[in-house]
Design an enzyme around this catalytic site. Structure first.
Site, PDB file in Angstrom:
ATOM      1  N   THR A 185     -30.552 -22.338  21.016  1.00  0.00           N
ATOM      2  CA  THR A 185     -30.720 -23.360  21.753  1.00  0.00           C
ATOM      3  C   THR A 185     -30.154 -23.138  23.127  1.00  0.00           C
ATOM      4  O   THR A 185     -29.038 -23.030  23.302  1.00  0.00           O
ATOM      5  CB  THR A 185     -30.000 -24.532  20.956  1.00  0.00           C
ATOM      6  OG1 THR A 185     -30.313 -24.261  19.748  1.00  0.00           O
ATOM      7  CG2 THR A 185     -30.691 -25.657  21.492  1.00  0.00           C
ATOM      8  N   MET A 303     -27.208 -22.821  18.679  1.00  0.00           N
ATOM      9  CA  MET A 303     -26.581 -23.533  17.791  1.00  0.00           C
ATOM     10  C   MET A 303     -26.143 -22.706  16.371  1.00  0.00           C
ATOM     11  O   MET A 303     -27.135 -21.616  16.280  1.00  0.00           O
ATOM     12  CB  MET A 303     -27.705 -24.740  17.123  1.00  0.00           C
ATOM     13  CG  MET A 303     -27.054 -25.803  16.020  1.00  0.00           C
ATOM     14  SD  MET A 303     -25.934 -26.858  16.883  1.00  0.00           S
ATOM     15  CE  MET A 303     -25.692 -28.046  15.573  1.00  0.00           C
TER      16      MET A 303
END
Length: 363
Positions: A185, A303
């Site tokens: 991410t 993440m």
């Protein structure tokens, strides 16, 4: 609702609005603010209640998603999850959305849409939760995107693809240097910043960026256009060359192998590892085994924990290892976990990673 993630869905498909809205509404800690057919309607709704996360299509009438996204990022940076079709045109448009500031992307097919969305509900919810944790200051500083971890009932390790080495002894050294990068991410922004800063003379680079199938080719093409080094989506048996970066294709694992003094990549199928395919841990383990002290491992914004175990294996094999610092990450998950497990030799800001890569040339 207090401490709940407010989500706005913007998509011209009534099916998407209905199914995605229901999935989000049913997820604990998430509530649906509105589901509207185009950005102009969204702008009206946002005058009264600004969302925490926006789920956005890119190809819509009246105003396209990219124009809307740019408007949001200029006015009030907000985490955006792109929901885009898995077509060549869709991939190219989504890469433009990544550049405009989206946090992550969920790929959707043109056919069987309702069934796909229901089956991928956990992935969508995970993407929204990850987006809600994004560093908005970093989003404002520069546009970015990546994909949240897909869901799997069992979380497999790199053992599912490549068994762990029996010892941590590094292989015989060569003059070839390797840089292995793993990110998720916020990684598209971070990778562009790093790779565009590199001159033509660099070590060979292998990259895992969590992205869906068919999107990595368009992403690599975009980077190739703006970088001095060559960037391409990896193909099986591609040689890892100085001044080149190979990006693992979405939906397949990438491993490094050595043949004499030269390095190649293997692009293979296999189960999800750490709920990802490609997996950073798979790449890092293969680099630890086949490059050892000839390598530099870099773990960047993302993440989850994919890559943390593999980076530790690289360090034990003699490689240098660095992590992107918290301040410059969109999501400080993967680097944090790698630091926690002891795999990180040095933590640096995003703007310093290119210098660490070039330092490999002098080793």
């Amino acid at each position: 609702m207090q401490n709940s993630i407010g989500v706005l869905v913007v998509d011209d498909s009534a099916v998407v609005r209905k199914v995605v809205g229901a999935l989000l509404q049913a997820a604990p800690g998430i509530h649906l603010l509105h589901a509207v057919a185009d950005p102009l309607l969204a702008i009206e709704r946002m005058k009264h209640h600004w969302p925490d996360v926006i789920v956005l299509d890119v190809e819509m009438p009246r105003m396209d998603g990219i124009t809307f996204l740019r408007k949001i990022m200029a006015e009030r940076p907000t985490p955006v999850v792109i929901c885009s079709t898995q077509t060549e045109r869709g991939a190219e448009t989504t890469v433009a959305a990544m550049a405009a500031g989206a946090v992550s992307v969920i790929a959707k097919p043109r056919l069987g849409l309702k069934e796909f969305l229901v089956d991928s509900g956990d992935e969508l919810v995970a993407a929204v939760r990850a987006a809600a944790q994004a560093n908005v200051k970093r989003l404002a500083a520069r546009a970015s995107v990546a994909v949240a971890a897909p869901h799997a009932p069992v979380k497999l390790t790199a053992d599912a693809i490549l068994p762990a080495a029996s010892d941590s002894r590094a292989p015989l050294q060569t003059t070839e240097r390797i840089v292995a990068i793993g990110t998720s991410t916020g990684g598209t922004q971070a990778l562009e910043e790093v790779l565009t800063a590199l001159p033509r003379v660099t070590p060979g680079i292998v990259i895992v960026q969590h992205m869906p199938e068919k999107f990595t080719a368009a992403f690599a093409e975009r980077l190739d256009q703006v970088c001095q080094i060559r960037v391409a989506e990896a193909r099986h048996n591609d040689r890892v060359l100085p001044g080149h970066a190979l990006i693992a294709p979405g939906g397949r694992h990438m491993l490094l192998r050595r043949d004499g003094a030269q390095y190649f990549v293997e692009v293979i199928d296999g189960p999800l590892v750490n709920r990802h395919r490609p997996s950073v841990d798979v790449l890092f383990r293969s680099v630890a085994r086949n490059a050892g002290a000839n390598a530099l491992g870099v773990i960047m914004t993302g993440m989850g924990d994919d890559g943390a175990a593999g980076l530790l294996e690289m360090r034990k094999a003699g490689a240098r290892t660095i992590a992107q610092d918290e301040e410059s990450c969109v999501v400080y998950g993967m680097p944090k976990e790698a630091v926690k497990r002891g795999g990180v030799e040095k933590t640096v800001a995003l703007k310093a990673i290119d210098r660490e890569i070039l330092a490999q040339l002098g080793r």
